[in-house]
Design an enzyme around this catalytic site. Structure first.
Site, PDB file in Angstrom:
ATOM      1  CB  SER A   1      -0.324   4.275   4.251  1.00 55.72           C
ATOM      2  OG  SER A   1       0.174   3.070   4.804  1.00 55.72           O
TER       3      SER A   1
ATOM      4  NE  ARG B   1     -11.250   4.547   7.859  1.00 56.04           N
ATOM      5  CZ  ARG B   1     -11.628   4.277   6.611  1.00 56.04           C
ATOM      6  NH1 ARG B   1     -12.886   4.389   6.256  1.00 56.04           N
ATOM      7  NH2 ARG B   1     -10.730   3.868   5.726  1.00 56.04           N
ATOM      8  N   GLY B   2      -8.415   7.618   8.216  1.00 54.54           N
ATOM      9  CA  GLY B   2      -7.213   8.202   7.635  1.00 54.54           C
ATOM     10  C   GLY B   2      -5.978   7.467   8.114  1.00 54.54           C
ATOM     11  CG  ASN B   3      -2.151   8.579   6.446  1.00 55.83           C
ATOM     12  OD1 ASN B   3      -2.065   9.430   7.318  1.00 55.83           O
ATOM     13  ND2 ASN B   3      -1.918   8.846   5.162  1.00 55.83           N
TER      14      ASN B   3
ATOM     15  CB  THR C   1     -11.002   4.322  18.351  1.00 55.27           C
ATOM     16  OG1 THR C   1     -10.653   3.024  17.855  1.00 55.27           O
ATOM     17  CG2 THR C   1     -12.364   4.236  19.016  1.00 55.27           C
TER      18      THR C   1
ATOM     19  CE  LYS D   1      -3.510  -2.630  12.873  1.00 61.71           C
ATOM     20  NZ  LYS D   1      -4.417  -2.002  11.901  1.00 61.71           N
ATOM     21  CG  ASP D   2      -4.794  -3.747   7.982  1.00 58.11           C
ATOM     22  OD1 ASP D   2      -5.641  -3.544   8.865  1.00 58.11           O
ATOM     23  OD2 ASP D   2      -3.874  -2.940   7.718  1.00 58.11           O
TER      24      ASP D   2
ATOM     25  NE  ARG E   1      -3.252   0.038   3.032  1.00 59.94           N
ATOM     26  CZ  ARG E   1      -3.639   0.270   4.290  1.00 59.94           C
ATOM     27  NH1 ARG E   1      -3.431  -0.633   5.234  1.00 59.94           N
ATOM     28  NH2 ARG E   1      -4.208   1.411   4.610  1.00 59.94           N
TER      29      ARG E   1
ATOM     30  CB  CYS F   1     -12.651  -4.253  10.789  1.00 57.67           C
ATOM     31  SG  CYS F   1     -13.346  -4.038   9.160  1.00 57.67           S
TER      32      CYS F   1
ATOM     33  CB  THR G   1      -4.678  11.531   8.169  1.00 57.00           C
ATOM     34  OG1 THR G   1      -4.023  11.596   6.896  1.00 57.00           O
ATOM     35  CG2 THR G   1      -6.003  12.271   8.088  1.00 57.00           C
ATOM     36  NE  ARG G   2      -6.594   6.255  11.655  1.00 56.55           N
ATOM     37  CZ  ARG G   2      -7.105   5.072  11.901  1.00 56.55           C
ATOM     38  NH1 ARG G   2      -7.232   4.650  13.131  1.00 56.55           N
ATOM     39  NH2 ARG G   2      -7.493   4.287  10.915  1.00 56.55           N
TER      40      ARG G   2
ATOM     41  CB  SER H   1     -10.630  -0.332  16.370  1.00 53.91           C
ATOM     42  OG  SER H   1     -10.782  -1.547  17.060  1.00 53.91           O
ATOM     43  CG  LEU H   2     -16.874  -1.604  15.220  1.00 56.28           C
ATOM     44  CD1 LEU H   2     -17.919  -2.535  14.619  1.00 56.28           C
ATOM     45  CD2 LEU H   2     -17.523  -0.300  15.674  1.00 56.28           C
ATOM     46  NE  ARG H   3      -8.718  -4.643  18.520  1.00 59.76           N
ATOM     47  CZ  ARG H   3      -7.893  -3.822  19.170  1.00 59.76           C
ATOM     48  NH1 ARG H   3      -7.770  -3.905  20.477  1.00 59.76           N
ATOM     49  NH2 ARG H   3      -7.192  -2.917  18.505  1.00 59.76           N
ATOM     50  NE  ARG H   4      -6.853   0.059  18.673  1.00 59.34           N
ATOM     51  CZ  ARG H   4      -6.132   0.417  17.624  1.00 59.34           C
ATOM     52  NH1 ARG H   4      -6.618   1.311  16.766  1.00 59.34           N
ATOM     53  NH2 ARG H   4      -4.938  -0.106  17.419  1.00 59.34           N
TER      54      ARG H   4
END
Length: 315
Positions: A13, A152-154, A130, A83-84, A11, A245, A157-158, A132-135
């Protein structure tokens, strides 16, 4: 005849490139008679930045374009944050190697106005970002006084959104920050007792064509046996639960001598219900341990949580 020019898919990023270039450098050092080149491309997950990950669906969200390039022969293998990488891969592709895991924990990064604060000392209503639904589910459970907002974003960006004041804090992976030389941005490493990490978090997954023995044999210098066993257990657990996810599923693994311990959790989105489990067994039975833990959690009510979440995301 040996293939002398090897193409690595990545990718675009910054984090993806750092990871891919690390693999490139390690292999170039091990095989000086070959040339390793990184070829980049955007994935669907890189292009759609205004929709929550859980609403897009996660079947190859960050991998499909790279996988198509491998199947067409355009690239020889791809480097992913493990993880992706979905637990079920397309026909013709396989997980060829897993690298040594960096710290898999989640980290809190705070806006300067709350310097020296931790999650438990932030004021009521402080906004935590976040995607992430997990977090989200785990932190809602332990810190109900906080407010949570999708981001969202890399990674850069975050962090820019955080520093601009759009959020009071954000949750990121320790490993990603450290790989980018930003470990000093970590204000709190969140205890695994609070936030079990994502399946495969902290490790790189090398995906390649099935039975491409020449390419598979190249990975020996970067493959890590212990991390592989831990991640095989985690991925089997996730696969058996049919999660991704879209589902708040967390794990933690440890190996001592020849014994592997896998802890897992599934949570409701509001964080009010957390179902936990733990299974221990021999390291050679990593995948069986993952399946056993998934079935243990299903026996405690995990399937009902899964059904509700999947139905909500389809609506």
């Amino acid at each position: 005849m040996s293939k002398l020019n090897i193409t690595i898919g990545s990718r675009k990023s910054q984090l993806a490139l750092v990871q891919s270039h690390w693999v490139q450098a390690e292999l170039q050092q091990a095989y000086s008679d070959r040339t390793f080149t990184v070829q980049t491309m955007n994935t669907q997950g890189d292009k759609i930045l205004d929709v929550a990950l859980s609403k897009i669906g996660d079947k190859g969200l960050f991998t499909k374009e790279l996988e198509d390039a491998m199947l067409s022969g355009e690239v020889d293998f791809a480097v992913h944050s493990l993880k992706d990488l979905p637990t079920n891969l397309p026909d013709g592709l396989m997980l060829g190697a897993v690298t040594k895991r960096e710290n898999p924990a989640d980290a809190l990064v705070i806006n300067a106005k709350y310097k020296d604060h931790k999650l438990d000392s932030l004021p009521a209503g402080a906004v935590i970002g976040t995607s992430s639904l997990r977090r989200l589910a785990q932190l809602r459970h332990y810190y109900p006084h906080l407010s949570f907002k999708d981001i969202r974003g890399n990674l850069n960006t975050r962090l820019a959104k955080l520093d601009a004041g759009e959020y009071d804090g954000i949750i990121l992976a320790v490993a990603g920050l450290e790989r980018l030389g930003m470990g000093d941005r970590v204000d709190e490493i969140i205890s695994p007792d609070i936030s079990l990490h994502a399946v495969g978090q902290g490790a790189l997954g090398i995906e390649c064509r099935t039975n491409d023995e020449e390419i598979l044999n190249l990975f020996a210098p970067i493959a890590d046996v212990e991390t592989t066993q831990r991640c095989l257990a985690e991925r089997a657990f996730l696969r058996e639960l049919e999660g991704g996810c879209q589902v708040p599923i967390g794990v933690n693994t440890a190996i001592e001598a020849e014994t592997l311990t896998l802890k897992g959790i599934i949570a409701t989105l509001d964080g009010k219900t957390l179902i936990r489990g733990e299974v221990t067994g021999g390291v050679k039975d990593a995948e069986a341990i993952g399946i056993e833990l998934a079935n243990q959690l299903k026996g405690k009510g995990a399937q009902a949580i899964l059904d509700v979440i999947i139905a909500e995301n389809r609506s």
